[in-house]
Design a protein around this motif. Structure first.
Motif, PDB file in Angstrom:
ATOM      1  N   LEU A  91      -2.184  -3.063  18.024  1.00 52.00           N
ATOM      2  CA  LEU A  91      -3.552  -2.707  18.432  1.00 52.00           C
ATOM      3  C   LEU A  91      -4.038  -1.472  17.680  1.00 52.00           C
ATOM      4  CD1 LEU A  91      -3.269  -3.313  22.270  1.00 52.00           C
ATOM      5  CD2 LEU A  91      -4.867  -4.479  20.733  1.00 52.00           C
ATOM      6  N   ILE A  92      -3.162  -0.480  17.553  1.00 54.30           N
ATOM      7  CA  ILE A  92      -3.531   0.750  16.844  1.00 54.30           C
ATOM      8  C   ILE A  92      -3.875   0.444  15.391  1.00 54.30           C
ATOM      9  CG2 ILE A  92      -2.626   2.965  16.020  1.00 54.30           C
ATOM     10  CD1 ILE A  92      -1.024   3.048  18.736  1.00 54.30           C
ATOM     11  N   GLU A  93      -3.121  -0.431  14.775  1.00 55.75           N
ATOM     12  CA  GLU A  93      -3.408  -0.810  13.393  1.00 55.75           C
ATOM     13  C   GLU A  93      -4.673  -1.669  13.301  1.00 55.75           C
ATOM     14  OE1 GLU A  93      -1.300  -2.958   9.543  1.00 55.75           O
ATOM     15  OE2 GLU A  93      -0.081  -2.440  11.278  1.00 55.75           O
ATOM     16  N   ALA A  94      -4.867  -2.557  14.254  1.00 55.69           N
ATOM     17  CA  ALA A  94      -6.021  -3.462  14.215  1.00 55.69           C
ATOM     18  C   ALA A  94      -7.336  -2.738  14.505  1.00 55.69           C
ATOM     19  CB  ALA A  94      -5.822  -4.603  15.217  1.00 55.69           C
ATOM     20  N   TYR A  95      -7.283  -1.691  15.315  1.00 58.31           N
ATOM     21  CA  TYR A  95      -8.482  -0.945  15.683  1.00 58.31           C
ATOM     22  C   TYR A  95      -8.294   0.533  15.322  1.00 58.31           C
ATOM     23  CZ  TYR A  95      -9.297  -5.136  18.518  1.00 58.31           C
ATOM     24  OH  TYR A  95      -9.472  -6.428  18.956  1.00 58.31           O
ATOM     25  N   PRO A  96      -8.318   0.867  14.042  1.00 55.11           N
ATOM     26  CA  PRO A  96      -7.986   2.231  13.609  1.00 55.11           C
ATOM     27  C   PRO A  96      -8.952   3.311  14.094  1.00 55.11           C
ATOM     28  CG  PRO A  96      -8.879   0.970  11.776  1.00 55.11           C
ATOM     29  CD  PRO A  96      -8.688   0.010  12.920  1.00 55.11           C
ATOM     30  N   ASN A  97     -10.157   2.950  14.498  1.00 58.32           N
ATOM     31  CA  ASN A  97     -11.126   3.951  14.957  1.00 58.32           C
ATOM     32  C   ASN A  97     -11.078   4.191  16.464  1.00 58.32           C
ATOM     33  OD1 ASN A  97     -12.133   4.371  12.342  1.00 58.32           O
ATOM     34  ND2 ASN A  97     -13.439   2.584  12.528  1.00 58.32           N
ATOM     35  N   ALA A  98     -10.246   3.445  17.171  1.00 58.17           N
ATOM     36  CA  ALA A  98     -10.147   3.602  18.625  1.00 58.17           C
ATOM     37  C   ALA A  98      -9.355   4.861  18.964  1.00 58.17           C
ATOM     38  CB  ALA A  98      -9.465   2.382  19.233  1.00 58.17           C
ATOM     39  N   LYS A  99      -9.731   5.475  20.073  1.00 56.80           N
ATOM     40  CA  LYS A  99      -8.960   6.600  20.619  1.00 56.80           C
ATOM     41  C   LYS A  99      -7.733   6.020  21.309  1.00 56.80           C
ATOM     42  CE  LYS A  99     -12.182   9.597  19.667  1.00 56.80           C
ATOM     43  NZ  LYS A  99     -12.263   9.887  18.262  1.00 56.80           N
ATOM     44  N   VAL A 100      -6.583   6.678  21.161  1.00 54.81           N
ATOM     45  CA  VAL A 100      -5.333   6.191  21.744  1.00 54.81           C
ATOM     46  C   VAL A 100      -4.877   7.158  22.829  1.00 54.81           C
ATOM     47  CG1 VAL A 100      -2.930   5.576  21.294  1.00 54.81           C
ATOM     48  CG2 VAL A 100      -4.690   5.087  19.565  1.00 54.81           C
ATOM     49  N   ILE A 101      -4.565   6.594  23.997  1.00 52.15           N
ATOM     50  CA  ILE A 101      -4.043   7.374  25.118  1.00 52.15           C
ATOM     51  C   ILE A 101      -2.683   6.799  25.477  1.00 52.15           C
ATOM     52  CG2 ILE A 101      -4.365   8.030  27.537  1.00 52.15           C
ATOM     53  CD1 ILE A 101      -7.394   7.522  27.089  1.00 52.15           C
ATOM     54  N   LEU A 102      -1.667   7.666  25.545  1.00 54.18           N
ATOM     55  CA  LEU A 102      -0.343   7.241  25.998  1.00 54.18           C
ATOM     56  C   LEU A 102      -0.113   7.859  27.368  1.00 54.18           C
ATOM     57  CD1 LEU A 102       2.379   5.887  25.725  1.00 54.18           C
ATOM     58  CD2 LEU A 102       3.181   7.906  24.469  1.00 54.18           C
ATOM     59  N   ASN A 103      -0.280   7.056  28.397  1.00 58.75           N
ATOM     60  CA  ASN A 103      -0.034   7.534  29.752  1.00 58.75           C
ATOM     61  C   ASN A 103       1.430   7.251  30.108  1.00 58.75           C
ATOM     62  OD1 ASN A 103      -1.544   5.061  29.363  1.00 58.75           O
ATOM     63  ND2 ASN A 103      -1.204   4.624  31.511  1.00 58.75           N
ATOM     64  N   VAL A 104       2.068   8.229  30.760  1.00 56.18           N
ATOM     65  CA  VAL A 104       3.493   8.122  31.088  1.00 56.18           C
ATOM     66  C   VAL A 104       3.740   8.593  32.519  1.00 56.18           C
ATOM     67  CG1 VAL A 104       4.245   8.467  28.703  1.00 56.18           C
ATOM     68  CG2 VAL A 104       4.009  10.439  30.199  1.00 56.18           C
ATOM     69  N   ARG A 105       4.883   8.206  33.048  1.00 55.18           N
ATOM     70  CA  ARG A 105       5.386   8.752  34.311  1.00 55.18           C
ATOM     71  C   ARG A 105       6.568   9.640  33.939  1.00 55.18           C
ATOM     72  NH1 ARG A 105       4.202   5.330  39.203  1.00 55.18           N
ATOM     73  NH2 ARG A 105       5.638   6.668  40.309  1.00 55.18           N
ATOM     74  N   HIS A 106       6.548  10.870  34.389  1.00 57.94           N
ATOM     75  CA  HIS A 106       7.604  11.808  34.014  1.00 57.94           C
ATOM     76  C   HIS A 106       8.915  11.549  34.747  1.00 57.94           C
ATOM     77  CE1 HIS A 106       5.046  14.147  31.432  1.00 57.94           C
ATOM     78  NE2 HIS A 106       4.109  14.090  32.366  1.00 57.94           N
ATOM     79  N   ASP A 107       8.850  10.985  35.919  1.00 53.21           N
ATOM     80  CA  ASP A 107      10.043  10.726  36.715  1.00 53.21           C
ATOM     81  C   ASP A 107      10.371   9.233  36.638  1.00 53.21           C
ATOM     82  OD1 ASP A 107      11.935  10.209  38.718  1.00 53.21           O
ATOM     83  OD2 ASP A 107      11.124  11.758  40.046  1.00 53.21           O
ATOM     84  N   LEU A 108      11.366   8.878  35.848  1.00 52.51           N
ATOM     85  CA  LEU A 108      11.710   7.460  35.663  1.00 52.51           C
ATOM     86  C   LEU A 108      12.200   6.807  36.943  1.00 52.51           C
ATOM     87  CD1 LEU A 108      13.386   7.516  32.141  1.00 52.51           C
ATOM     88  CD2 LEU A 108      11.065   6.822  32.756  1.00 52.51           C
ATOM     89  N   ASP A 109      12.904   7.541  37.780  1.00 55.71           N
ATOM     90  CA  ASP A 109      13.348   6.979  39.051  1.00 55.71           C
ATOM     91  C   ASP A 109      12.144   6.636  39.942  1.00 55.71           C
ATOM     92  OD1 ASP A 109      16.063   7.123  38.403  1.00 55.71           O
ATOM     93  OD2 ASP A 109      16.230   9.186  39.166  1.00 55.71           O
ATOM     94  N   GLU A 110      11.156   7.525  39.955  1.00 53.48           N
ATOM     95  CA  GLU A 110       9.952   7.276  40.733  1.00 53.48           C
ATOM     96  C   GLU A 110       9.200   6.057  40.163  1.00 53.48           C
ATOM     97  OE1 GLU A 110       5.793   9.546  41.226  1.00 53.48           O
ATOM     98  OE2 GLU A 110       7.559  10.762  41.710  1.00 53.48           O
ATOM     99  N   TRP A 111       9.154   5.980  38.820  1.00 55.79           N
ATOM    100  CA  TRP A 111       8.504   4.831  38.200  1.00 55.79           C
ATOM    101  C   TRP A 111       9.204   3.542  38.612  1.00 55.79           C
ATOM    102  CZ3 TRP A 111      10.438   1.097  34.885  1.00 55.79           C
ATOM    103  CH2 TRP A 111       9.506   0.210  34.387  1.00 55.79           C
ATOM    104  N   GLN A 112      10.533   3.510  38.532  1.00 52.49           N
ATOM    105  CA  GLN A 112      11.285   2.308  38.891  1.00 52.49           C
ATOM    106  C   GLN A 112      11.043   1.937  40.352  1.00 52.49           C
ATOM    107  OE1 GLN A 112      15.546   2.535  38.400  1.00 52.49           O
ATOM    108  NE2 GLN A 112      15.805   0.359  38.673  1.00 52.49           N
ATOM    109  N   SER A 113      10.998   2.909  41.238  1.00 53.79           N
ATOM    110  CA  SER A 113      10.731   2.636  42.648  1.00 53.79           C
ATOM    111  C   SER A 113       9.338   2.043  42.832  1.00 53.79           C
ATOM    112  CB  SER A 113      10.842   3.912  43.477  1.00 53.79           C
ATOM    113  OG  SER A 113      12.167   4.391  43.457  1.00 53.79           O
ATOM    114  N   SER A 114       8.373   2.474  42.026  1.00 47.62           N
ATOM    115  CA  SER A 114       7.004   1.957  42.171  1.00 47.62           C
ATOM    116  C   SER A 114       6.877   0.526  41.706  1.00 47.62           C
ATOM    117  CB  SER A 114       6.032   2.854  41.410  1.00 47.62           C
ATOM    118  OG  SER A 114       6.090   2.603  40.019  1.00 47.62           O
ATOM    119  N   VAL A 115       7.769   0.112  40.841  1.00 52.11           N
ATOM    120  CA  VAL A 115       7.725  -1.264  40.344  1.00 52.11           C
ATOM    121  C   VAL A 115       8.265  -2.187  41.408  1.00 52.11           C
ATOM    122  CG1 VAL A 115       8.597  -2.861  38.600  1.00 52.11           C
ATOM    123  CG2 VAL A 115       7.904  -0.571  37.942  1.00 52.11           C
TER     124      VAL A 115
END
Length: 115
Positions: A91-115
């Motif tokens: 996607l980044i290569e296909a749309y080079p003018n788009a703004k890119v946001i990388l959203n993350v969860r800092h606590d992987l255990d919390e992320w796994q529990s949310s899934v």
């Protein structure tokens, strides 16, 4: 395409989509768009085949273009959630003018529990 939010599911992707809508980035493709309508599943499957089938056979992936992604994204000006995460580099290569946001969860255990 204006915004590519390439974080994985359960990392604030829906909240980010809502924020983008408040900022008038309409329509942002999201996980629900992947299954509604079901015909988009076929288009996504074709993109996955193009990405991975060639890689399995030759070790190289076929380049996906904006035209390829537009079969799924249609009139979207933003994309978030699993689709964006799966195809982030393409996607980044296909749309080079788009703004890119990388959203993350800092606590992987919390992320796994949310899934």
């Amino acid at each position: 395409m204006q915004v590519l939010a390439v974080g994985i599911s359960r990392s604030g992707t829906d909240s980010l989509r809502e924020a983008l809508h408040i900022l008038r980035v309409n329509h942002t493709h999201y996980g629900f768009d992947t299954i509604l309508p079901p015909s988009s599943l076929e288009a996504i499957y074709k993109l996955l085949q193009k990405k991975y089938t060639t890689a399995i056979k030759t070790g190289a992936t076929k380049k996906l273009t904006a035209e390829d992604f537009d079969t799924v994204l249609l009139n979207s000006v933003g994309v978030s959630d699993l689709f964006a995460a799966e195809f982030a580099p393409e996607l980044i290569e296909a749309y080079p003018n788009a703004k890119v946001i990388l959203n993350v969860r800092h606590d992987l255990d919390e992320w796994q529990s949310s899934v």
